[in-house]
Motif scaffolding. Structure first.
Motif, PDB file in Angstrom:
ATOM      1  N   THR A   2      -1.613  12.488   6.740  1.00 13.35           N
ATOM      2  CA  THR A   2      -2.292  11.550   7.888  1.00 13.35           C
ATOM      3  C   THR A   2      -3.287  10.660   7.262  1.00 13.35           C
ATOM      4  O   THR A   2      -3.738  10.897   6.013  1.00 13.35           O
ATOM      5  CB  THR A   2      -3.190  12.545   8.923  1.00 13.35           C
ATOM      6  OG1 THR A   2      -4.128  13.145   8.126  1.00 13.35           O
ATOM      7  CG2 THR A   2      -2.125  13.633   9.352  1.00 13.35           C
ATOM      8  N   PRO A 131       1.474  10.227  -0.853  1.00 15.35           N
ATOM      9  CA  PRO A 131       2.398  11.022  -0.116  1.00 15.35           C
ATOM     10  C   PRO A 131       3.732  10.680  -0.497  1.00 15.35           C
ATOM     11  O   PRO A 131       4.059   9.538  -0.793  1.00 15.35           O
ATOM     12  CB  PRO A 131       1.997  10.805   1.223  1.00 15.35           C
ATOM     13  CG  PRO A 131       0.626  10.174   1.109  1.00 15.35           C
ATOM     14  CD  PRO A 131       0.359   9.375  -0.256  1.00 15.35           C
ATOM     15  N   ARG A 132       4.668  11.634  -0.431  1.00 20.45           N
ATOM     16  CA  ARG A 132       6.196  11.314  -0.803  1.00 20.45           C
ATOM     17  C   ARG A 132       6.756  10.098  -0.029  1.00 20.45           C
ATOM     18  O   ARG A 132       7.547   9.312  -0.395  1.00 20.45           O
ATOM     19  CB  ARG A 132       6.903  12.541  -0.658  1.00 20.45           C
ATOM     20  CG  ARG A 132       6.671  13.714  -1.526  1.00 20.45           C
ATOM     21  CD  ARG A 132       7.933  14.714  -1.858  1.00 20.45           C
ATOM     22  NE  ARG A 132       7.785  15.210  -2.927  1.00 20.45           N
ATOM     23  CZ  ARG A 132       8.323  14.998  -4.148  1.00 20.45           C
ATOM     24  NH1 ARG A 132       9.142  13.851  -4.144  1.00 20.45           N
ATOM     25  NH2 ARG A 132       8.431  15.846  -5.381  1.00 20.45           N
ATOM     26  N   GLU A 133       6.277  10.175   1.206  1.00 24.07           N
ATOM     27  CA  GLU A 133       6.738   9.203   2.150  1.00 24.07           C
ATOM     28  C   GLU A 133       6.281   7.759   1.923  1.00 24.07           C
ATOM     29  O   GLU A 133       6.818   6.804   2.366  1.00 24.07           O
ATOM     30  CB  GLU A 133       6.666   9.516   3.678  1.00 24.07           C
ATOM     31  CG  GLU A 133       5.149   9.792   3.942  1.00 24.07           C
ATOM     32  CD  GLU A 133       4.555  11.122   4.038  1.00 24.07           C
ATOM     33  OE1 GLU A 133       3.544  11.253   4.468  1.00 24.07           O
ATOM     34  OE2 GLU A 133       5.040  11.653   3.019  1.00 24.07           O
ATOM     35  N   ARG A 134       5.347   7.602   0.848  1.00 18.69           N
ATOM     36  CA  ARG A 134       4.840   6.256   0.655  1.00 18.69           C
ATOM     37  C   ARG A 134       4.832   5.803  -0.686  1.00 18.69           C
ATOM     38  O   ARG A 134       4.537   4.631  -1.183  1.00 18.69           O
ATOM     39  CB  ARG A 134       3.034   6.424   0.944  1.00 18.69           C
ATOM     40  CG  ARG A 134       2.726   6.674   2.379  1.00 18.69           C
ATOM     41  CD  ARG A 134       1.128   6.498   2.521  1.00 18.69           C
ATOM     42  NE  ARG A 134       0.640   6.668   3.824  1.00 18.69           N
ATOM     43  CZ  ARG A 134      -0.052   5.885   4.695  1.00 18.69           C
ATOM     44  NH1 ARG A 134      -0.625   5.033   3.939  1.00 18.69           N
ATOM     45  NH2 ARG A 134      -0.604   6.682   5.755  1.00 18.69           N
ATOM     46  N   ALA A 136       7.934   4.686  -1.733  1.00 22.15           N
ATOM     47  CA  ALA A 136       8.771   3.660  -1.820  1.00 22.15           C
ATOM     48  C   ALA A 136       7.894   2.412  -1.554  1.00 22.15           C
ATOM     49  O   ALA A 136       8.228   1.383  -2.161  1.00 22.15           O
ATOM     50  CB  ALA A 136       9.826   3.984  -0.954  1.00 22.15           C
ATOM     51  N   SER A 137       7.044   2.516  -0.508  1.00 19.54           N
ATOM     52  CA  SER A 137       6.331   1.505  -0.142  1.00 19.54           C
ATOM     53  C   SER A 137       5.349   1.069  -1.304  1.00 19.54           C
ATOM     54  O   SER A 137       5.044  -0.317  -1.166  1.00 19.54           O
ATOM     55  CB  SER A 137       5.479   1.736   1.141  1.00 19.54           C
ATOM     56  OG  SER A 137       4.543   2.654   1.148  1.00 19.54           O
ATOM     57  N   GLN A 174       2.361  19.254   0.057  1.00 23.59           N
ATOM     58  CA  GLN A 174       1.990  17.900  -0.759  1.00 23.59           C
ATOM     59  C   GLN A 174       0.410  18.048  -1.334  1.00 23.59           C
ATOM     60  O   GLN A 174      -0.029  16.939  -1.392  1.00 23.59           O
ATOM     61  CB  GLN A 174       2.265  16.622   0.024  1.00 23.59           C
ATOM     62  CG  GLN A 174       3.704  16.381   0.400  1.00 23.59           C
ATOM     63  CD  GLN A 174       3.852  15.131   0.692  1.00 23.59           C
ATOM     64  OE1 GLN A 174       3.656  14.061   0.234  1.00 23.59           O
ATOM     65  NE2 GLN A 174       4.419  14.897   2.095  1.00 23.59           N
ATOM     66  N   ASN A 191       1.381  15.200  -5.696  1.00 30.02           N
ATOM     67  CA  ASN A 191       2.817  15.442  -5.822  1.00 30.02           C
ATOM     68  C   ASN A 191       3.297  15.206  -7.165  1.00 30.02           C
ATOM     69  O   ASN A 191       2.628  14.392  -8.136  1.00 30.02           O
ATOM     70  CB  ASN A 191       3.622  14.355  -4.975  1.00 30.02           C
ATOM     71  CG  ASN A 191       3.563  14.958  -3.302  1.00 30.02           C
ATOM     72  OD1 ASN A 191       3.890  16.004  -3.009  1.00 30.02           O
ATOM     73  ND2 ASN A 191       3.083  14.001  -2.582  1.00 30.02           N
ATOM     74  N   GLU A 197      13.803  10.352  -9.912  1.00 29.10           N
ATOM     75  CA  GLU A 197      13.469   9.660  -8.636  1.00 29.10           C
ATOM     76  C   GLU A 197      12.635   8.595  -8.637  1.00 29.10           C
ATOM     77  O   GLU A 197      12.672   7.530  -7.952  1.00 29.10           O
ATOM     78  CB  GLU A 197      12.656  10.759  -7.987  1.00 29.10           C
ATOM     79  CG  GLU A 197      12.126  10.753  -6.582  1.00 29.10           C
ATOM     80  CD  GLU A 197      11.106  11.653  -5.949  1.00 29.10           C
ATOM     81  OE1 GLU A 197      10.996  11.657  -4.813  1.00 29.10           O
ATOM     82  OE2 GLU A 197      10.941  12.781  -6.649  1.00 29.10           O
ATOM     83  N   ILE A 201      13.664   4.456  -7.427  1.00 27.95           N
ATOM     84  CA  ILE A 201      12.705   3.696  -6.334  1.00 27.95           C
ATOM     85  C   ILE A 201      12.355   2.542  -6.768  1.00 27.95           C
ATOM     86  O   ILE A 201      12.489   1.450  -6.196  1.00 27.95           O
ATOM     87  CB  ILE A 201      11.635   4.630  -5.956  1.00 27.95           C
ATOM     88  CG1 ILE A 201      12.035   5.941  -4.943  1.00 27.95           C
ATOM     89  CG2 ILE A 201      10.543   4.006  -5.222  1.00 27.95           C
ATOM     90  CD1 ILE A 201      11.208   7.159  -4.458  1.00 27.95           C
TER      91      ILE A 201
END
Length: 227
Positions: A2, A131-134, A136-137, A174, A191, A197, A201
């Motif tokens: 978050t 965070p893993r979800e960030r 790539a961005s 994480q 992480n 990986e 990316i």
């Protein structure tokens, strides 16, 4: 992860600023003895040699510059060095901020956007706090920072090193719980991304990146923007 957790992480680094360099220079509780310390410093020297061999140059951007453990090296390669960090407290310990060819920006890297293109971009001990979800961005933003043919560099710690330090209390998913010298505990993002990986990316946003590991402590990458 978050937004509040990311703000808590930034707060931790603001509080850790006066003691951060103890980790880098293997002082106090981070002193693991002459043999282990020498391996640490030898591996850093290897990576610095690899960086210098690539002849980075020009308008140079350092993201998450912190206390400047790498800033002085980057400044030697730069025409103008722009350093960005979310913590004014960390930057107050950075030795290059008063140099005439250094531009300092205090900004949250999760929302910051570049205002120009750069010949070189570097970030040190930063992507493990994404965070893993960030991931790539973040690399999308790095690509947007670079001129065609521009070079990038990063260094981070390997899992075997990053989880065994004296300030690590525990890990979960994480996150990692760390303690400050005053005994306070804080939860941060931590992480450890695989070499392939990261390379994949980076490739997806037009950066040809080659990621390597030193024998014990560090992961690092050197690459360039191809499109």
């Amino acid at each position: 992860m978050t937004d509040q957790q990311l703000q808590d992480q930034l707060k931790y680094y603001k509080e850790r600023a006066p003691e951060y360099d103890d980790w880098w220079y293997r002082r106090g509780t981070f002193n693991q003895g002459d043999e282990a310390n020498q391996i640490w410093f030898d591996e850093i020297s290897t990576i610095k040699d690899a960086f210098k061999a690539e002849h980075f140059h020009g308008d140079f951007l350092e993201l998450a510059a912190g206390t400047g453990t790498w800033s002085s090296l980057f400044l030697k390669e730069a025409l103008i060095l722009t350093i960005v960090d979310g913590s004014e407290e960390m930057l107050s310990h950075n030795p290059v901020v008063s140099e005439p060819n250094v531009r300092t920006i205090i900004a949250d890297l999760f929302s910051w956007s570049p205002d120009q293109l750069y010949d070189s971009v570097a970030f040190t001990f930063w992507i493990s706090h994404l965070p893993r979800e960030r991931l790539a961005s973040f690399f999308t933003m790095v690509s947007r920072c670079l001129k065609p043919g521009g070079k990038m560099f990063f260094i981070d710690d390997r899992e075997v090193a990053g989880t065994r330090e004296s300030h690590v209390v525990g890990t979960s998913g994480q996150t990692m719980v760390r303690k400050l010298n005053n005994g306070d505990h804080a939860t941060i993002v931590k992480n450890f991304f695989g070499d392939k990986e990261i390379e994949q990316i980076a490739a997806s946003v037009g950066i040809e990146l080659h990621v390597h590991c030193t024998p014990k402590y560090f992961q690092y990458g050197i690459g360039s923007k191809t499109v």
